[in-house]
Design a protein around this motif. Structure first.
Motif, short mmCIF file in Angstrom:
data_model
loop_
_atom_site.label_atom_id
_atom_site.label_comp_id
_atom_site.label_asym_id
_atom_site.label_seq_id
_atom_site.Cartn_x
_atom_site.Cartn_y
_atom_site.Cartn_z
N GLU A 198 0.86 -1.24 -0.06
CA GLU A 198 0.04 -0.07 0.09
C GLU A 198 0.88 1.10 0.21
N VAL A 199 0.32 2.24 -0.64
CA VAL A 199 1.08 3.58 -0.65
C VAL A 199 0.54 4.46 0.48
N ASP A 246 -0.48 8.09 0.12
CA ASP A 246 -1.78 8.55 -0.53
C ASP A 246 -2.79 8.58 0.88
N GLU A 247 -2.95 9.92 1.25
CA GLU A 247 -4.02 10.12 2.27
C GLU A 247 -5.35 9.95 1.81
N TYR A 248 -5.78 9.44 0.64
CA TYR A 248 -7.12 9.05 0.21
C TYR A 248 -7.38 7.54 0.19
N SER A 249 -6.13 6.83 0.45
CA SER A 249 -6.04 5.40 0.54
C SER A 249 -6.79 4.72 -0.57
N ARG A 250 -6.34 5.05 -1.74
CA ARG A 250 -6.59 4.43 -3.03
C ARG A 250 -5.76 3.72 -3.62
N THR A 251 -4.28 3.65 -3.36
CA THR A 251 -3.22 3.31 -4.12
C THR A 251 -2.50 2.22 -3.62
N MET A 270 0.74 0.51 -10.92
CA MET A 270 0.13 1.23 -9.94
C MET A 270 -1.51 0.94 -9.85
N GLN A 298 -5.45 1.91 -8.65
CA GLN A 298 -6.14 2.92 -7.87
C GLN A 298 -7.65 2.26 -7.81
N ASP A 349 -13.49 5.17 -4.61
CA ASP A 349 -14.03 5.26 -3.38
C ASP A 349 -15.18 4.35 -2.97
#
Length: 166
Positions: free
Chosen positions: A90-91, A94-99, A117, A119, A122
């Protein structure tokens, strides 16, 4: 803690995904395209905490199935099989927790490596993936993949596929 707890973003990918893989050469020309059905599993039993099965189908009728059982350690999924060696993580930036990011090499071809990568949307209903195939430090191929979630219940879909094959 286990894989689901340590990698909650990756756990959101559990299920069955239908999609299309489109391959482009370094000049941007499409060189291949095929449909896919991927089973992303976190089995409660068995030797591997993550197991992905990819079903590919080309317009000319060709088919291919590839198995990717993986180990888990150090907050990464690790592959080492006849086809590839590499990892997924996990990246955290990425503050959105998508990557999710992957790195792998083809077995027997040390001049070629790949970064992927992923994505996830949501709502968890779609995802897109890009691969950069690099040979001897230069881009060789790009792969663009678009997928939609078929079902979170991979067990039921797998059982239905197996029953219809008999």
């Amino acid at each position: 803690m286990g894989i689901r707890e340590d990698m909650p973003l990756l756990a959101r990918h559990e299920g069955v995904w239908d999609g299309v893989y489109s391959y482009y050469n370094a000049a941007g020309d499409k060189i291949d395209e095929h449909a896919s059905r991927l089973f992303c599993r976190f089995p409660d039993d068995g030797p591997f905490p993550y197991h992905q099965t990819n079903h590919y189908t080309w317009p000319d009728g060709r088919k291919d199935i590839r198995e990717f059982p993986a180990e888990y350690r150090d907050k990464r999924v690790w592959w080492d099989n006849d086809l590839i060696v590499g990892w997924a993580a996990e990246v955290g930036l990425d503050e959105y927790s998508r990557t999710v990011m992957l790195y792998w090499q083809r077995q027997g071809d040390p001049s070629l490596y790949l970064y992927e990568m992923i994505q996830i949307s949501d709502d968890g209903q779609s995802r897109c993936r890009t691969w950069h195939w690099i040979r001897d430090g230069k881009l060789e191929t790009r792969t663009a993949i678009q997928e939609s979630l078929v079902s979170k219940d991979w067990r039921a879909v797998e059982a239905e596929m197996n029953a219809s094959a008999e």
